[in-house]
Design a protein around this motif. Structure first.
Motif, PDB file in Angstrom:
ATOM      1  N   SER A 111       0.819  -1.205   0.000  1.00  0.00           N
ATOM      2  CA  SER A 111       0.000   0.000   0.000  1.00  0.00           C
ATOM      3  C   SER A 111       0.858   1.262   0.000  1.00  0.00           C
ATOM      4  CB  SER A 111      -0.897  -0.002   1.240  1.00  0.00           C
ATOM      5  OG  SER A 111      -1.467   1.261   1.462  1.00  0.00           O
ATOM      6  N   ILE A 112       0.307   2.325  -0.550  1.00  0.00           N
ATOM      7  CA  ILE A 112       0.970   3.630  -0.503  1.00  0.00           C
ATOM      8  C   ILE A 112       1.165   4.076   0.943  1.00  0.00           C
ATOM      9  CG2 ILE A 112       0.652   6.088  -1.034  1.00  0.00           C
ATOM     10  CD1 ILE A 112      -0.772   5.202  -3.613  1.00  0.00           C
ATOM     11  N   GLU A 113       0.256   3.653   1.834  1.00  0.00           N
ATOM     12  CA  GLU A 113       0.321   4.077   3.232  1.00  0.00           C
ATOM     13  C   GLU A 113       1.329   3.288   4.062  1.00  0.00           C
ATOM     14  OE1 GLU A 113      -3.406   4.457   5.263  1.00  0.00           O
ATOM     15  OE2 GLU A 113      -4.478   4.952   3.421  1.00  0.00           O
ATOM     16  N   VAL A 118      -4.710  -6.062  -3.351  1.00  0.00           N
ATOM     17  CA  VAL A 118      -4.390  -4.662  -3.644  1.00  0.00           C
ATOM     18  C   VAL A 118      -5.326  -3.772  -2.832  1.00  0.00           C
ATOM     19  CG1 VAL A 118      -4.217  -2.894  -5.437  1.00  0.00           C
ATOM     20  CG2 VAL A 118      -3.686  -5.274  -5.996  1.00  0.00           C
ATOM     21  N   THR A 119      -4.781  -2.727  -2.216  1.00  0.00           N
ATOM     22  CA  THR A 119      -5.611  -1.768  -1.491  1.00  0.00           C
ATOM     23  C   THR A 119      -6.311  -0.831  -2.480  1.00  0.00           C
ATOM     24  OG1 THR A 119      -3.600  -0.454  -1.194  1.00  0.00           O
ATOM     25  CG2 THR A 119      -4.324  -1.797   0.671  1.00  0.00           C
ATOM     26  N   PRO A 120      -7.429  -0.213  -2.067  1.00  0.00           N
ATOM     27  CA  PRO A 120      -8.194   0.638  -2.988  1.00  0.00           C
ATOM     28  C   PRO A 120      -7.378   1.756  -3.624  1.00  0.00           C
ATOM     29  CG  PRO A 120      -9.502   0.162  -1.041  1.00  0.00           C
ATOM     30  CD  PRO A 120      -8.123  -0.378  -0.770  1.00  0.00           C
ATOM     31  N   ASP A 121      -6.369   2.277  -2.898  1.00  0.00           N
ATOM     32  CA  ASP A 121      -5.593   3.396  -3.435  1.00  0.00           C
ATOM     33  C   ASP A 121      -4.741   3.009  -4.645  1.00  0.00           C
ATOM     34  OD1 ASP A 121      -3.768   1.842  -2.059  1.00  0.00           O
ATOM     35  OD2 ASP A 121      -3.129   3.408  -0.665  1.00  0.00           O
ATOM     36  N   ARG A 122      -4.602   1.701  -4.913  1.00  0.00           N
ATOM     37  CA  ARG A 122      -3.772   1.268  -6.039  1.00  0.00           C
ATOM     38  C   ARG A 122      -4.538   0.353  -7.005  1.00  0.00           C
ATOM     39  NH1 ARG A 122       2.183  -0.441  -4.920  1.00  0.00           N
ATOM     40  NH2 ARG A 122       2.355   0.662  -6.908  1.00  0.00           N
ATOM     41  N   LEU A 123      -5.833   0.262  -6.816  1.00  0.00           N
ATOM     42  CA  LEU A 123      -6.624  -0.704  -7.578  1.00  0.00           C
ATOM     43  C   LEU A 123      -6.590  -0.423  -9.079  1.00  0.00           C
ATOM     44  CD1 LEU A 123      -8.308  -3.200  -7.044  1.00  0.00           C
ATOM     45  CD2 LEU A 123     -10.323  -1.736  -6.837  1.00  0.00           C
ATOM     46  N   GLN A 124      -6.810   0.815  -9.472  1.00  0.00           N
ATOM     47  CA  GLN A 124      -6.821   1.140 -10.898  1.00  0.00           C
ATOM     48  C   GLN A 124      -5.436   0.961 -11.515  1.00  0.00           C
ATOM     49  OE1 GLN A 124      -9.593   1.553 -12.670  1.00  0.00           O
ATOM     50  NE2 GLN A 124     -10.587   1.133 -10.689  1.00  0.00           N
ATOM     51  N   GLY A 157      -4.701 -14.972 -15.770  1.00  0.00           N
ATOM     52  CA  GLY A 157      -3.773 -15.613 -14.833  1.00  0.00           C
ATOM     53  C   GLY A 157      -3.593 -14.892 -13.521  1.00  0.00           C
ATOM     54  N   ILE A 158      -3.935 -13.597 -13.476  1.00  0.00           N
ATOM     55  CA  ILE A 158      -3.750 -12.795 -12.266  1.00  0.00           C
ATOM     56  C   ILE A 158      -5.078 -12.153 -11.894  1.00  0.00           C
ATOM     57  CG2 ILE A 158      -2.532 -10.849 -11.218  1.00  0.00           C
ATOM     58  CD1 ILE A 158      -0.213 -11.397 -13.140  1.00  0.00           C
ATOM     59  N   PHE A 159      -5.647 -12.617 -10.789  1.00  0.00           N
ATOM     60  CA  PHE A 159      -6.920 -12.087 -10.303  1.00  0.00           C
ATOM     61  C   PHE A 159      -6.638 -11.031  -9.244  1.00  0.00           C
ATOM     62  CE2 PHE A 159     -10.288 -12.289  -7.021  1.00  0.00           C
ATOM     63  CZ  PHE A 159     -11.331 -11.780  -7.780  1.00  0.00           C
ATOM     64  N   ILE A 160      -7.117  -9.819  -9.461  1.00  0.00           N
ATOM     65  CA  ILE A 160      -6.871  -8.715  -8.534  1.00  0.00           C
ATOM     66  C   ILE A 160      -7.982  -8.675  -7.494  1.00  0.00           C
ATOM     67  CG2 ILE A 160      -6.631  -6.215  -8.318  1.00  0.00           C
ATOM     68  CD1 ILE A 160      -5.501  -6.260 -11.195  1.00  0.00           C
ATOM     69  N   ALA A 164      -3.229  -1.227 -10.580  1.00  0.00           N
ATOM     70  CA  ALA A 164      -3.004  -2.670 -10.739  1.00  0.00           C
ATOM     71  C   ALA A 164      -3.770  -3.215 -11.940  1.00  0.00           C
ATOM     72  CB  ALA A 164      -3.418  -3.402  -9.467  1.00  0.00           C
ATOM     73  N   LYS A 165      -5.002  -2.766 -12.109  1.00  0.00           N
ATOM     74  CA  LYS A 165      -5.800  -3.238 -13.244  1.00  0.00           C
ATOM     75  C   LYS A 165      -5.145  -2.849 -14.568  1.00  0.00           C
ATOM     76  CE  LYS A 165     -10.301  -3.347 -10.925  1.00  0.00           C
ATOM     77  NZ  LYS A 165     -11.663  -2.749 -10.852  1.00  0.00           N
ATOM     78  N   LYS A 166      -4.584  -1.663 -14.606  1.00  0.00           N
ATOM     79  CA  LYS A 166      -3.891  -1.219 -15.819  1.00  0.00           C
ATOM     80  C   LYS A 166      -2.627  -2.035 -16.045  1.00  0.00           C
ATOM     81  CE  LYS A 166      -1.904   2.905 -17.985  1.00  0.00           C
ATOM     82  NZ  LYS A 166      -1.626   4.362 -17.830  1.00  0.00           N
ATOM     83  N   ARG A 167      -1.894  -2.288 -14.959  1.00  0.00           N
ATOM     84  CA  ARG A 167      -0.624  -3.025 -15.064  1.00  0.00           C
ATOM     85  C   ARG A 167      -0.831  -4.441 -15.584  1.00  0.00           C
ATOM     86  NH1 ARG A 167       3.127  -5.728 -15.636  1.00  0.00           N
ATOM     87  NH2 ARG A 167       5.186  -5.694 -14.673  1.00  0.00           N
ATOM     88  N   PHE A 168      -1.933  -5.079 -15.169  1.00  0.00           N
ATOM     89  CA  PHE A 168      -2.147  -6.485 -15.513  1.00  0.00           C
ATOM     90  C   PHE A 168      -3.307  -6.688 -16.485  1.00  0.00           C
ATOM     91  CE2 PHE A 168      -0.177  -6.641 -11.242  1.00  0.00           C
ATOM     92  CZ  PHE A 168       0.976  -7.342 -11.576  1.00  0.00           C
ATOM     93  N   LYS A 169      -3.607  -5.685 -17.288  1.00  0.00           N
ATOM     94  CA  LYS A 169      -4.758  -5.792 -18.188  1.00  0.00           C
ATOM     95  C   LYS A 169      -4.592  -6.911 -19.216  1.00  0.00           C
ATOM     96  CE  LYS A 169      -3.102  -2.129 -21.312  1.00  0.00           C
ATOM     97  NZ  LYS A 169      -3.421  -0.795 -21.884  1.00  0.00           N
ATOM     98  N   HIS A 170      -3.346  -7.291 -19.501  1.00  0.00           N
ATOM     99  CA  HIS A 170      -3.113  -8.368 -20.465  1.00  0.00           C
ATOM    100  C   HIS A 170      -2.947  -9.728 -19.780  1.00  0.00           C
ATOM    101  CE1 HIS A 170      -2.823  -5.406 -23.593  1.00  0.00           C
ATOM    102  NE2 HIS A 170      -1.785  -4.814 -23.019  1.00  0.00           N
ATOM    103  N   ASP A 171      -3.050  -9.751 -18.450  1.00  0.00           N
ATOM    104  CA  ASP A 171      -2.876 -10.998 -17.703  1.00  0.00           C
ATOM    105  C   ASP A 171      -4.119 -11.342 -16.898  1.00  0.00           C
ATOM    106  OD1 ASP A 171       0.097 -11.619 -18.106  1.00  0.00           O
ATOM    107  OD2 ASP A 171       0.153  -9.537 -17.432  1.00  0.00           O
ATOM    108  N   ALA A 172      -5.275 -10.908 -17.362  1.00  0.00           N
ATOM    109  CA  ALA A 172      -6.511 -11.068 -16.593  1.00  0.00           C
ATOM    110  C   ALA A 172      -6.848 -12.531 -16.331  1.00  0.00           C
ATOM    111  CB  ALA A 172      -7.669 -10.384 -17.319  1.00  0.00           C
TER     112      ALA A 172
END
Length: 353
Positions: free
Chosen positions: A19-21, A58-64, A76-79, A66-74
């Motif tokens: 988390s950012i915190e 993933v905490t809410p502050d980084r959710l978007q 194999g990687i469940f967020i 993470a989704k962008k980072r793994f958009k091509h790995d949906a």
């Protein structure tokens, strides 16, 4: 209770973005370190996803992000969003439950993570292990014992490796005797023999987790991490003490252990700048964890660290390929995690099938 060996089949691997915190990163160089750590963790997650499902907390502050980072790995990687653990850290080996079978049913042991002996405040009303158990609809195995998953190395046949320093310690289990601790380990993991290695208190943030020192590769066979240079340091003593014990004990089935050495990377062969090396020498920065034994077994594969020491990287890789001829070895270059005191195995917790 029964704790399977890591080489048994998994349903998934649990990992996390910090988390950012989280103060561990804010106290250093802020977003730069967080970004570097996130890169290492993401690379590990992508490697694991080649073999089995990853659930990434993933905490809410980084959710978007993470989704962008793994958009091509949906596939194999469940967020998985985590809403009630604001200082989420990446070390899922320690924060997540240690999974066991209670009869035929999967359950999660909550070992009361306390920030590795109160070195980092947890600041959560409910443990992350308990939250994960709830989310997975698993029975939570409660215990008074305070320890972490990185302290517990089992062969799946009744034998456990553990270090004194990481559990018989006033910062985790004050006033508890070895006999009391052994009894609770037997109850929660179902092991029948514990091999105690001394370790060293205060040597790193974990007080000497066994998963950076010695790992089973098969029943009766252990790989031990050997310092690149043997001298009069604590690291060399930890190795020599553990090596001597492992060479002279039997496991739960009465077998003498075969012990294989794996030499660590050399700090001075990593290409670090002189300023960083000087800070490490002057103990302004922690000595990085350069142990190759902190690999992770996945279904049909091994996720194996590389540090940038070409000679040591190649030698360790050759050894692990020889030990796991029936598995595909996937290497991952680690740049930031070693300087935080951990590695691949520390960052992930398997869910047995």
């Amino acid at each position: 209770m029964y704790r399977p060996a890591e080489w048994d089949r998994h349903d998934e691997i649990i990992m996390a973005w910090p988390s950012i915190e989280n103060d561990a990163y804010a106290d250093k160089c802020g977003s730069r370190d967080l970004a570097d750590v996130t890169r290492d963790i993401s690379t590990i997650a992508e490697a694991v996803a080649e073999f089995e499902q990853v659930t990434l907390l993933v905490t809410p502050d980084r959710l978007q992000e993470a989704k962008k980072r793994f958009k091509h790995d949906a596939d194999g990687i469940f967020i998985q969003p985590v809403h009630d653990y604001p200082k989420l850290d990446l070390w899922m080996r320690d924060l997540a439950p240690t999974f066991v079978f209670d009869g035929c049913h999967l359950a999660g042991v909550d070992y009361n993570f306390n920030g590795w002996g109160n070195k980092f405040p947890v600041n959560a009303s409910q443990s992350l292990a308990s939250q994960i158990d709830d989310n997975m609809n698993l029975t939570r195995i409660s215990t008074w014992l305070v320890t972490e998953g990185g302290s517990l190395e089992t062969d799946g046949e009744g034998t456990l490796l553990i270090t004194d320093s990481s559990i018989i310690n006033e910062n985790r289990n004050p006033g508890k005797t070895r006999q009391q601790i052994e009894g609770e380990i037997h109850r929660t993991l179902g092991v029948t023999k514990i091999i105690w290695l001394p370790g060293v208190k205060g040597g790193d943030i974990t007080d000497g987790h066994v998963d950076g020192l010695a790992r089973f590769v098969a029943p009766g066979k252990v790989v031990i991490s050997r310092p690149n240079t043997l001298d009069d340091s604590n690291f060399s003593k930890v190795f020599s003490d553990a090596r001597s014990i492992l060479a002279n004990v039997t496991d739960a089935r009465g077998r003498r252990l075969e012990v294989i050495e794996m030499i660590e990377a050399d700090l001075y062969s990593l290409g670090l700048d002189r300023g960083t090396l000087k800070d490490i020498e002057n103990e302004k920065e922690d000595y990085p964890s350069l142990s190759y034994v902190n690999w992770l077994l996945v279904n049909g594969g091994v996720i194996f660290p590389q540090f940038g020491d070409k000679k040591a990287d190649a030698a360790a890789l050759n050894t692990i390929c020889g030990l796991y001829k029936d598995r595909r070895v996937k290497t991952v270059r680690l740049d930031e995690l070693p300087f935080l005191g951990g590695g691949i195995h520390c960052s992930a917790q398997e869910v047995p099938a």
